[in-house]
Scaffold this active site. Structure first.
Site, PDB file in Angstrom:
ATOM      1  CB  CYS A   2     -13.140 -28.990 -58.347  1.00 39.84           C
ATOM      2  SG  CYS A   2     -12.281 -27.909 -57.528  1.00 39.84           S
ATOM      3  NE  ARG A  27     -15.808 -34.362 -59.015  1.00 41.90           N
ATOM      4  CZ  ARG A  27     -15.216 -35.333 -58.985  1.00 41.90           C
ATOM      5  NH1 ARG A  27     -15.610 -36.622 -58.716  1.00 41.90           N
ATOM      6  NH2 ARG A  27     -13.775 -35.090 -59.093  1.00 41.90           N
ATOM      7  CG  HIS A 501      -5.601 -46.998 -19.631  1.00 44.68           C
ATOM      8  ND1 HIS A 501      -4.752 -47.610 -18.448  1.00 44.68           N
ATOM      9  CD2 HIS A 501      -5.964 -48.263 -20.259  1.00 44.68           C
ATOM     10  CE1 HIS A 501      -5.145 -48.905 -18.442  1.00 44.68           C
ATOM     11  NE2 HIS A 501      -5.874 -49.432 -19.402  1.00 44.68           N
TER      12      HIS A 501
END
Ligand code: G6P
Length: 605
Positions: A2, A27, A501
Site C-alpha cells: 500500500c 507498493r 534423486h
C-alpha cells in the site's frame, strides 16, 4: 505494501495525487483512490484495479477540486479488492477521510464497540475502524482525537488524514510503516516513499514511529507521541527525478537491469581505498563471533545464499541461512556470539523486521545490508551497510539483488582479512577482482540481443528447470524466482546433483533446462548433469564463463559471460537470467513491472 500520498498547496491537488499514486503503484495495485478538500467539504473517488482506472474516473468527475488531498494505492489484506474496500475511507458523517498503509490487529474488537455506539461500517477493511474512531473522539481538536484514536490501535500504520473542519491541512501519522514528509515552497507533501513527490521537492523530513504531523501549504508541524511539538532536521535527496522515471525504457525492470553497472560502481567504489576494502560504517570486532546467520526474504534471501557460500569459503566460519518468515518460529540458536546479517532492499519487510527483533532478544549483533536510507531495518539494526542501488521501482528486484551480492562478497573478503584467513596480498588481489565487477556487468549487458533471441525461442514453454552446483545453484534460485514472478511460468531451481534423486522424473522431451555452469571447478560435474537431462529429451540453455569451449558440444544454446574470479561470478551471471525472465514475460504479454498478486515491499506477515 500500500502506498499513501498527501498534498497541500495552492494548486489543484488531484493531478499531483494521481501522479504520486502512479509512482507508488509498485507498493500495491489492487485499487486506488483520492479524497480532496474544498470549502469544508471532502470529496472522494476510488476504483478497484490500477491507478489508470482511477484516473479515468477522476477525469469524469468534475467535483474533484481542492488544493489539499490524500491518496492511496492498495495491496489488499482485509477485504477483497473492490471499490468499496478501496481507500480513502470516510467517517459516516463525511467529516474525515483517511488513507492507511499497515494492519490493525484489534480492528474486530474496536469495530464491535463502535457499532454498539451507532457507527455504520461500509467496508470489510481494518482501516475503516480508524476513521470511525477518530470521528468518535473528535470534539473540535483533531490533534487530540488523533492521539486518542491511535492509542487504541494495535498493529502498524502510516496514516494520512483529511478533516472537513481544517481547510488546507493534511495530517500524517507514522507507526511501524514508512512515512516521509516532503517540504516544498508554498506546498508540502507526505508519502510512503520519496518517489511520490521527488519531481516537486528534494527536501524531506523523516518521521519516526509514534510521531505525527500537520501540514499546511506554508508550514510543517511535527509532534512526538505525547503531542509535544518537536523540531526535526530536513535532509536533501541526492538522486534525481530521472532515477524514479522510465527514461525511455519500456519498463522499469529493463531500465533497472541496465542500471546495474552504475549501481554496482556506486556501491563498490567508495568502499575501496589503497587496494583494500573498507567498511567505515562497521565498528565491529569480527573475531568475537563464532557463527553468522543470514536472514531475509525473497530475492534478498537468495542473495544471502550466495553470501553464505562466499563468506564460508573465505572466512572459514559457520554461516547459516534462514528465511526471515521462519526464523522466529524455529527457536534458532542465536546468542551474543552470533552475527546476524539481514538483507533488505526496501528496509521495510515485516518478516525481516520480526527476525531482527528475535535476534536482538537473543543478544546477537545485527548488521543490515539495506538500500533505503533511514528505513525501519536500517534503524533497527546495530549496523547498516547501504547498497547504493538508487530507487528500485519494478516489483521484481534486479539492481537491488546484485548490489546486495556485491556487498556480501566485499564483506567476505574484508572479514577474511580481519580474521587472518587471508594475508594482505590476497586481500589486495580479491579487492582487485571486486573492482572489476561494474565493468564486467557492463559487458554482460552486451548479451541483451542474444538473450532476447533465446527468449523468443523458449517463451512458450510452460515449465522450466534451472540447475547449477554450489554458487551457481544459489544463482539458479534467483533466476528461477525472477522468471516465476514476472512471467507466471512454473520453474524450479535445483541443485544439479540432486535432480537424479527424484525430480528427474519431470524431465521429458522438450523440457527446457537452464544450466548455469559458471563455477568452473565443478564444470565436469554439471556437464554430467546436462548429459543426464539431455538423454531424457531436455533442451539445454547453458550459461558459462567466456573461453569455455567444452560447453558448446553439450548444450543446445550457450550464453557466455565475462570472466571474473569464480567466487564473485554470481554478481555477473544473474544478469542474463534477469534479461531472460524479462523477455519471456514480455513475449507472454505480462505486466512486467507490476506482476499479479505481488507487492514490492511486504509490510505484513
Ligand atoms: C517481496 C518482493 C521480493 C523481495 C522481498 C524482500 O516479496 O516481492 O521481490 O525480494 O519482498 O524484499 P526486501 O525489500 O526486504 O528486499
Amino acid at each position: 505494501m500500500c502506498g499513501i500520498v498527501g498534498f497541500t498547496g495552492t494548486t489543484d491537488a488531484k493531478g499531483i495525487l494521481l501522479d504520486g499514486l502512479k509512482r507508488l503503484e509498485y507498493r500495491g495495485y489492487d485499487s486506488a483512490g483520492i479524497a480532496v478538500q474544498n470549502n469544508n467539504v471532502i470529496k472522494m473517488v476510488k476504483a478497484s484495479g490500477k491507478v489508470d482506472n482511477l484516473v479515468e474516473l477522476v477525469e469524469k468527475n468534475k467535483d474533484i477540486i481542492g488544493n489539499s488531498g490524500i491518496g492511496h494505492t492498495r495491496w489488499a489484506t482485509h477485504g477483497v479488492p473492490s471499490d468499496v474496500n478501496a481507500h480513502p475511507h470516510m467517517s459516516t458523517d463525511g467529516k474525515f477521510a483517511i488513507v492507511h498503509n499497515g494492519i490493525i490487529e484489534n480492528h474486530a474488537e474496536i469495530k464491535a464497540e463502535l457499532i454498539a455506539k451507532g457507527a455504520k461500517f461500509l467496508s470489510d477493511t481494518d482501516t475503516e475502524v480508524i476513521v470511525q474512531l477518530i470521528d468518535y473522539y473528535y470534539k473540535g481538536n483533531l490533534k487530540e482525537a488523533l492521539m486518542k484514536a491511535t492509542a487504541r490501535l494495535n498493529g502498524s500504520y502510516a496514516l494520512g488524514v483529511l478533516c472537513a473542519d481544517s481547510p488546507n491541512t493534511i495530517y500524517a501519522v507514522k507507526y511501524s510503516n514508512p512515512l516521509i514528509i516532503g517540504v516544498g515552497a508554498g506546498e508540502n507533501y507526505f508519502a510512503s516513499d520519496i518517489t511520490a513527490f521527488i519531481n516537486h521537492t528534494k527536501n524531506v523530513i523523516d518521521l519516526d514511529d509514534g510521531e505525527f504531523a500537520s501540514l499546511t501549504p506554508d508550514k510543517v508541524t511535527i509532534y512526538d507521541h505525547s503531542g509535544k511539538e518537536i523540531k526535526k532536521e530536513e535532509r536533501k535527496i541526492t538522486w534525481d527525478v530521472a532515477a524514479a522515471e522510465k527514461s525511455g525504457y519500456e519498463h522499469f525492470m529493463l531500465k533497472e537491469i541496465m542500471e546495474q553497472p552504475a549501481a554496482l560502481k556506486a556501491t563498490i567504489e567508495p568502499r575501496i581505498r589503497d587496494n583494500k576494502i573498507h567498511f567505515d560504517e562497521l565498528d565491529i570486532d569480527i573475531k568475537k563471533y563464532d557463527r553468522i546467520l543470514i536472514t531475509a526474504c525473497g530475492s534478498a534471501y537468495y542473495a544471502g545464499c550466495v553470501g553464505r557460500d562466499i563468506i564460508e569459503k573465505l572466512c572459514k566460519l559457520h554461516v547459516h541461512t534462514e528465511v526471515a518468515s521462519e526464523l522466529r518460529y524455529r527457536d534458532p540458536i542465536i546468542d551474543e556470539k552470533t552475527l546476524v546479517i539481514v538483507i533488505s532492499q526496501s528496509g521495510e519487510t515485516a518478516d525481516t523486521i520480526a527476525a531482527i527483533k528475535e535476534a536482538k532478544s537473543k543478544n546477537a549483533t545485527v548488521l543490515a545490508i539495506v538500500n533505503v536510507v533511514g528505513s525501519a531495518i536500517a534503524k533497527l539494526a546495530d549496523y547498516a551497510i547501504y547498497t547504493w542501488a538508487g530507487p528500485e521501482i519494478a516489483v521484481a528486484t534486479t539492481k537491488g539483488y546484485t548490489t546486495q551480492v556485491a556487498i556480501l562478497a566485499m564483506f567476505a573478503v574484508w572479514a577474511a582479512f580481519e580474521l587472518g584467513k587471508i594475508n594482505e596480498k590476497e586481500f589486495e588481489k580479491y579487492t582487485e577482482e571486486i573492482k572489476k565487477i561494474p565493468e564486467r556487468a557492463q559487458r554482460t549487458l552486451d548479451l541483451n540481443a542474444r538473450v532476447k533471441k533465446l527468449a523468443d525461442k523458449y517463451y512458450q514453454k510452460r515449465s522450466m528447470f534451472f540447475i547449477g552446483r554450489y554458487l551457481d545453484y544459489a544463482v539458479c534460485l534467483e533466476g528461477s524466482l525472477k522468471l516465476k514472478e514476472i512471467s507466471y511460468i512454473h520453474s524450479e531451481a535445483y541443485a544439479a546433483g540432486e535432480l537424479k534423486h527424484g525430480t528427474i522424473a519431470l524431465i521429458e522431451q522438450g523440457r527446457l533446462v537452464v544450466a548455469v555452469c559458471c563455477y568452473e571447478p565443478l564444470l565436469d560435474k554439471i556437464i554430467s548433469n546436462i548429459q543426464q537431462v539431455k538423454a531424457r529429451g531436455a533442451e539445454v540453455m547453458a550459461l558459462a564463463m567466456e573461453d569455455n569451449k567444452k560447453i558448446f558440444t553439450e548444450a543446445d544454446d550457450v550464453l557466455l559471460v565475462p570472466k571474473i574470479y569464480e567466487l564473485f561470478m554470481p554478481v555477473i551471471e544473474i544478469i542474463p537470467l534477469q534479461l531472460f525472465a524479462y523477455y519471456v514475460a514480455k513475449n507472454n504479454k505480462c505486466d512486467i513491472d507490476k506482476p499479479k498478486n505481488l507487492a514490492k515491499s511486504v509490510t505484513v506477515e
